[in-house]
Design a protein around this motif. Sequence first.
Motif, PDB file in Angstrom:
ATOM      1  N   THR A  64       0.860  -1.173   0.000  1.00 47.24           N
ATOM      2  CA  THR A  64       0.000   0.000   0.000  1.00 47.24           C
ATOM      3  C   THR A  64       0.902   1.230   0.000  1.00 47.24           C
ATOM      4  O   THR A  64       1.800   1.327   0.831  1.00 47.24           O
ATOM      5  CB  THR A  64      -0.899  -0.006   1.250  1.00 47.24           C
ATOM      6  N   CYS A  65       0.668   2.132  -0.932  1.00 41.49           N
ATOM      7  CA  CYS A  65       1.481   3.344  -1.037  1.00 41.49           C
ATOM      8  C   CYS A  65       1.303   4.175   0.230  1.00 41.49           C
ATOM      9  O   CYS A  65       0.181   4.464   0.637  1.00 41.49           O
ATOM     10  CB  CYS A  65       1.061   4.140  -2.272  1.00 41.49           C
ATOM     11  N   SER A  66       2.415   4.571   0.862  1.00 38.61           N
ATOM     12  CA  SER A  66       2.311   5.314   2.121  1.00 38.61           C
ATOM     13  C   SER A  66       1.892   6.769   1.901  1.00 38.61           C
ATOM     14  O   SER A  66       1.588   7.477   2.849  1.00 38.61           O
ATOM     15  CB  SER A  66       3.639   5.248   2.875  1.00 38.61           C
ATOM     16  N   LEU A  67       1.855   7.212   0.639  1.00 33.80           N
ATOM     17  CA  LEU A  67       1.421   8.582   0.352  1.00 33.80           C
ATOM     18  C   LEU A  67      -0.061   8.619  -0.012  1.00 33.80           C
ATOM     19  O   LEU A  67      -0.851   9.346   0.587  1.00 33.80           O
ATOM     20  CB  LEU A  67       2.247   9.171  -0.798  1.00 33.80           C
ATOM     21  N   CYS A  68      -0.445   7.818  -1.013  1.00 28.95           N
ATOM     22  CA  CYS A  68      -1.814   7.925  -1.528  1.00 28.95           C
ATOM     23  C   CYS A  68      -2.693   6.719  -1.177  1.00 28.95           C
ATOM     24  O   CYS A  68      -3.886   6.724  -1.438  1.00 28.95           O
ATOM     25  CB  CYS A  68      -1.798   8.136  -3.043  1.00 28.95           C
ATOM     26  N   PHE A  69      -2.093   5.650  -0.626  1.00 32.22           N
ATOM     27  CA  PHE A  69      -2.813   4.436  -0.225  1.00 32.22           C
ATOM     28  C   PHE A  69      -3.357   3.627  -1.386  1.00 32.22           C
ATOM     29  O   PHE A  69      -4.259   2.812  -1.235  1.00 32.22           O
ATOM     30  CB  PHE A  69      -3.887   4.747   0.835  1.00 32.22           C
ATOM     31  N   PRO A  99       6.840   4.460  -2.670  1.00 35.35           N
ATOM     32  CA  PRO A  99       5.596   4.992  -3.235  1.00 35.35           C
ATOM     33  C   PRO A  99       5.193   4.290  -4.540  1.00 35.35           C
ATOM     34  O   PRO A  99       6.039   3.708  -5.208  1.00 35.35           O
ATOM     35  CB  PRO A  99       5.929   6.458  -3.510  1.00 35.35           C
ATOM     36  N   CYS A 100       3.911   4.405  -4.858  1.00 37.00           N
ATOM     37  CA  CYS A 100       3.375   3.759  -6.050  1.00 37.00           C
ATOM     38  C   CYS A 100       3.885   4.479  -7.312  1.00 37.00           C
ATOM     39  O   CYS A 100       4.399   5.590  -7.226  1.00 37.00           O
ATOM     40  CB  CYS A 100       1.850   3.771  -5.997  1.00 37.00           C
ATOM     41  N   PRO A 101       3.744   3.861  -8.492  1.00 33.09           N
ATOM     42  CA  PRO A 101       4.253   4.479  -9.725  1.00 33.09           C
ATOM     43  C   PRO A 101       3.652   5.865 -10.003  1.00 33.09           C
ATOM     44  O   PRO A 101       4.328   6.716 -10.574  1.00 33.09           O
ATOM     45  CB  PRO A 101       3.828   3.495 -10.825  1.00 33.09           C
ATOM     46  N   ILE A 102       2.415   6.121  -9.560  1.00 32.25           N
ATOM     47  CA  ILE A 102       1.806   7.433  -9.817  1.00 32.25           C
ATOM     48  C   ILE A 102       2.466   8.496  -8.937  1.00 32.25           C
ATOM     49  O   ILE A 102       2.878   9.545  -9.408  1.00 32.25           O
ATOM     50  CB  ILE A 102       0.275   7.391  -9.603  1.00 32.25           C
ATOM     51  N   CYS A 103       2.607   8.210  -7.639  1.00 28.53           N
ATOM     52  CA  CYS A 103       3.229   9.178  -6.729  1.00 28.53           C
ATOM     53  C   CYS A 103       4.687   9.443  -7.094  1.00 28.53           C
ATOM     54  O   CYS A 103       5.199  10.529  -6.856  1.00 28.53           O
ATOM     55  CB  CYS A 103       3.156   8.678  -5.297  1.00 28.53           C
ATOM     56  N   SER A 104       5.371   8.430  -7.633  1.00 25.95           N
ATOM     57  CA  SER A 104       6.798   8.632  -7.926  1.00 25.95           C
ATOM     58  C   SER A 104       7.043   9.094  -9.360  1.00 25.95           C
ATOM     59  O   SER A 104       8.201   9.255  -9.751  1.00 25.95           O
ATOM     60  CB  SER A 104       7.587   7.360  -7.597  1.00 25.95           C
TER      61      SER A 104
HETATM   62 ZN   LIG Z   1       0.885   6.587  -4.284  1.00 25.87          ZN
END
Ligand SMILES: [Zn+2]
Length: 199
Positions: free
Chosen positions: A56-61, A68-73
Motif C-alpha cells: 500500500t502506497c504510504s502517500l496515496c494508499f 511509493p506507487c508508480p503514480i506518486c513517484s
Molecule cells: Zn501513491
Amino acid sequence: MRVARAIQKLIDSFERLPGIGPKTAQRLTFYLLHVPQKQLDEFSEAVGGLKKNTKTCSLCFNVSETDPCPICSDPARDKTKICIVEQPLDIMAIEKAGFYYGLYHVLHGVINPLDNIGPEQLHIHDLLPRIKDAIITEIIIAANPTMEGEATSMYISKLIRQSSSMLITRIGRGLPTGADLEYADEITLTKSFEGRREY
Ligand SMILES: [Zn+2]
C-alpha cells in the motif's frame, strides 16, 4: 448427505465473497473439481500471493508493487491536484480514461454508520499532512454519487476547510445517482470531471 469437508470448506470461502450466494459458491466449487491440479495450484498461489506481493502506497494508499506507487513517484504527474477516490479500482477506471494527470488519495471505503465504518476506519485524516504541501491547489472529491459517498464528501470538505481555503471540487455531472465510478464509461467519467463544481 454430508458433503466432503474439503468441498464444504471451499463453498464457505466462496460464500464470504461479495456478490456470491450459496448456489454460486456450490457451482464454482464443483466446477473446480474438474479442473487439472496444476491449474488449481496456480489459482491458490495467486490467491496466496495477493497480499504478500503487493504494497500500500504510504502517500496515496493506492495498491501497487512499490511504495511509493508508480503514480506518486512519476515526476511527470501534476502535483497541484489530488483526486480523492473510494477504491484503488476507481484509479484504474480514471487512468484508463486518460484525461487526468494529477495525484490520488484512496480512502479504502466510505463512511457508513450501518456497517460501523467511521472516518477512523478510512484514510481520511491521512489527507491532512498531504494538503499542507503548498504546491496543492485543488482537491477533487470523486467519491461515488451515493448517500454514503455524499456524506463522506461532506465530511472531507469540512475537515479540509478547518485548516485550508484551497479549492475543493466534486465530480458528478453525468453520473447517475447511486452510480459506481468503477463501472462508468470513459466518456461519462471524463465529462463528470470536466463538469466538476466547487464544493
Ligand atoms: Zn501513491
